[in-house]
Design a protein around this motif. Structure first.
Motif, PDB file in Angstrom:
ATOM      1  N   GLN A   1      -2.600  53.088   5.940  1.00  0.00           N
ATOM      2  CA  GLN A   1      -3.974  53.095   5.444  1.00  0.00           C
ATOM      3  C   GLN A   1      -4.333  51.757   4.804  1.00  0.00           C
ATOM      4  N   SER A   2      -3.376  51.076   4.165  1.00  0.00           N
ATOM      5  CA  SER A   2      -3.704  49.776   3.574  1.00  0.00           C
ATOM      6  C   SER A   2      -3.927  48.713   4.642  1.00  0.00           C
ATOM      7  N   SER A   3      -3.289  48.864   5.800  1.00  0.00           N
ATOM      8  CA  SER A   3      -3.543  47.903   6.881  1.00  0.00           C
ATOM      9  C   SER A   3      -4.931  48.103   7.479  1.00  0.00           C
ATOM     10  N   VAL A   4      -5.445  49.316   7.403  1.00  0.00           N
ATOM     11  CA  VAL A   4      -6.775  49.595   7.954  1.00  0.00           C
ATOM     12  C   VAL A   4      -7.878  49.310   6.933  1.00  0.00           C
ATOM     13  N   THR A   5      -7.660  49.748   5.687  1.00  0.00           N
ATOM     14  CA  THR A   5      -8.717  49.643   4.684  1.00  0.00           C
ATOM     15  C   THR A   5      -8.619  48.415   3.795  1.00  0.00           C
ATOM     16  N   GLY A   6      -7.420  47.847   3.657  1.00  0.00           N
ATOM     17  CA  GLY A   6      -7.228  46.722   2.743  1.00  0.00           C
ATOM     18  C   GLY A   6      -7.005  47.152   1.306  1.00  0.00           C
ATOM     19  N   PHE A   7      -7.009  48.451   1.033  1.00  0.00           N
ATOM     20  CA  PHE A   7      -6.773  48.977  -0.313  1.00  0.00           C
ATOM     21  C   PHE A   7      -5.319  49.381  -0.444  1.00  0.00           C
ATOM     22  N   CYS A   8      -4.620  48.802  -1.418  1.00  0.00           N
ATOM     23  CA  CYS A   8      -3.212  49.117  -1.631  1.00  0.00           C
ATOM     24  C   CYS A   8      -2.952  49.236  -3.132  1.00  0.00           C
ATOM     25  N   PRO A   9      -2.558  50.417  -3.605  1.00  0.00           N
ATOM     26  CA  PRO A   9      -2.291  50.592  -5.025  1.00  0.00           C
ATOM     27  C   PRO A   9      -1.180  49.666  -5.543  1.00  0.00           C
ATOM     28  N   ALA A  10      -0.147  49.452  -4.746  1.00  0.00           N
ATOM     29  CA  ALA A  10       0.941  48.569  -5.182  1.00  0.00           C
ATOM     30  C   ALA A  10       0.440  47.140  -5.358  1.00  0.00           C
ATOM     31  N   ALA A  11      -0.451  46.701  -4.486  1.00  0.00           N
ATOM     32  CA  ALA A  11      -1.014  45.350  -4.610  1.00  0.00           C
ATOM     33  C   ALA A  11      -1.832  45.222  -5.885  1.00  0.00           C
ATOM     34  N   MET A  12      -2.538  46.287  -6.253  1.00  0.00           N
ATOM     35  CA  MET A  12      -3.324  46.252  -7.488  1.00  0.00           C
ATOM     36  C   MET A  12      -2.420  46.151  -8.711  1.00  0.00           C
ATOM     37  N   VAL A  13      -1.299  46.868  -8.700  1.00  0.00           N
ATOM     38  CA  VAL A  13      -0.357  46.813  -9.815  1.00  0.00           C
ATOM     39  C   VAL A  13       0.259  45.421  -9.919  1.00  0.00           C
ATOM     40  N   LEU A  14       0.671  44.858  -8.778  1.00  0.00           N
ATOM     41  CA  LEU A  14       1.268  43.522  -8.792  1.00  0.00           C
ATOM     42  C   LEU A  14       0.265  42.468  -9.251  1.00  0.00           C
ATOM     43  N   LYS A  15      -0.999  42.653  -8.891  1.00  0.00           N
ATOM     44  CA  LYS A  15      -2.020  41.705  -9.325  1.00  0.00           C
ATOM     45  C   LYS A  15      -2.201  41.746 -10.839  1.00  0.00           C
ATOM     46  N   ARG A  16      -2.099  42.934 -11.422  1.00  0.00           N
ATOM     47  CA  ARG A  16      -2.205  43.058 -12.886  1.00  0.00           C
ATOM     48  C   ARG A  16      -1.030  42.389 -13.598  1.00  0.00           C
ATOM     49  N   PHE A  17       0.122  42.320 -12.914  1.00  0.00           N
ATOM     50  CA  PHE A  17       1.283  41.635 -13.485  1.00  0.00           C
ATOM     51  C   PHE A  17       1.194  40.123 -13.324  1.00  0.00           C
ATOM     52  N   GLY A  18       0.135  39.637 -12.674  1.00  0.00           N
ATOM     53  CA  GLY A  18      -0.066  38.200 -12.547  1.00  0.00           C
ATOM     54  C   GLY A  18       0.607  37.560 -11.353  1.00  0.00           C
ATOM     55  N   ILE A  19       1.021  38.357 -10.381  1.00  0.00           N
ATOM     56  CA  ILE A  19       1.634  37.812  -9.171  1.00  0.00           C
ATOM     57  C   ILE A  19       0.538  37.157  -8.329  1.00  0.00           C
ATOM     58  N   ASN A  20       0.852  36.022  -7.724  1.00  0.00           N
ATOM     59  CA  ASN A  20      -0.118  35.296  -6.898  1.00  0.00           C
ATOM     60  C   ASN A  20      -0.502  36.114  -5.669  1.00  0.00           C
ATOM     61  N   SER A  21      -1.747  35.942  -5.239  1.00  0.00           N
ATOM     62  CA  SER A  21      -2.215  36.602  -4.027  1.00  0.00           C
ATOM     63  C   SER A  21      -1.572  35.957  -2.793  1.00  0.00           C
ATOM     64  N   GLY A  22      -1.351  36.775  -1.786  1.00  0.00           N
ATOM     65  CA  GLY A  22      -0.874  36.267  -0.508  1.00  0.00           C
ATOM     66  C   GLY A  22      -2.027  36.254   0.468  1.00  0.00           C
TER      67      GLY A  22
END
Length: 97
Positions: A72-93
């Motif tokens: 579903q994240s490959s289709v919609t672009g929404f990924c809960p894990a990506a949101m959590v990692l972004k809050r931890f300050g990890i750089n976007s890919g």
């Protein structure tokens, strides 16, 4: 020798420099959200497979959940894990910008 370039890479001062096979320092591998999502998904899939073999086949539901979430994240672009990692300050890919 031609240099190898990647279409999407981010260089930061704290980046880890990994030597290439020819001994040069051309490749820089950094943790970004894309790699973090792959690491989390791979860890959860492996953990679910090991737990299902050792304890109960019900742990395969975890493997199925991870697979459906990746689909579903490959289709919609929404990924809960990506949101959590972004809050931890990890750089976007490239995928989750």
């Amino acid at each position: 020798m031609s240099s190898i370039s990647f279409p999407c890479h981010h260089y930061t001062p704290g980046g880890i420099v990994v030597e290439a096979l020819n001994g040069s320092k051309d490749w820089r591998f950094l943790m970004n959200i894309d790699r973090g999502v792959f690491a989390i998904a791979g860890t959860m899939t492996l953990l679910g497979a090991i737990l299902s073999a050792a304890f109960s086949p019900w742990w395969l539901l975890l493997v199925g959940f991870v697979g459906l979430n990746l689909l579903q994240s490959s289709v919609t672009g929404f990924c809960p894990a990506a949101m959590v990692l972004k809050r931890f300050g990890i750089n976007s890919g490239c995928a989750f910008q």
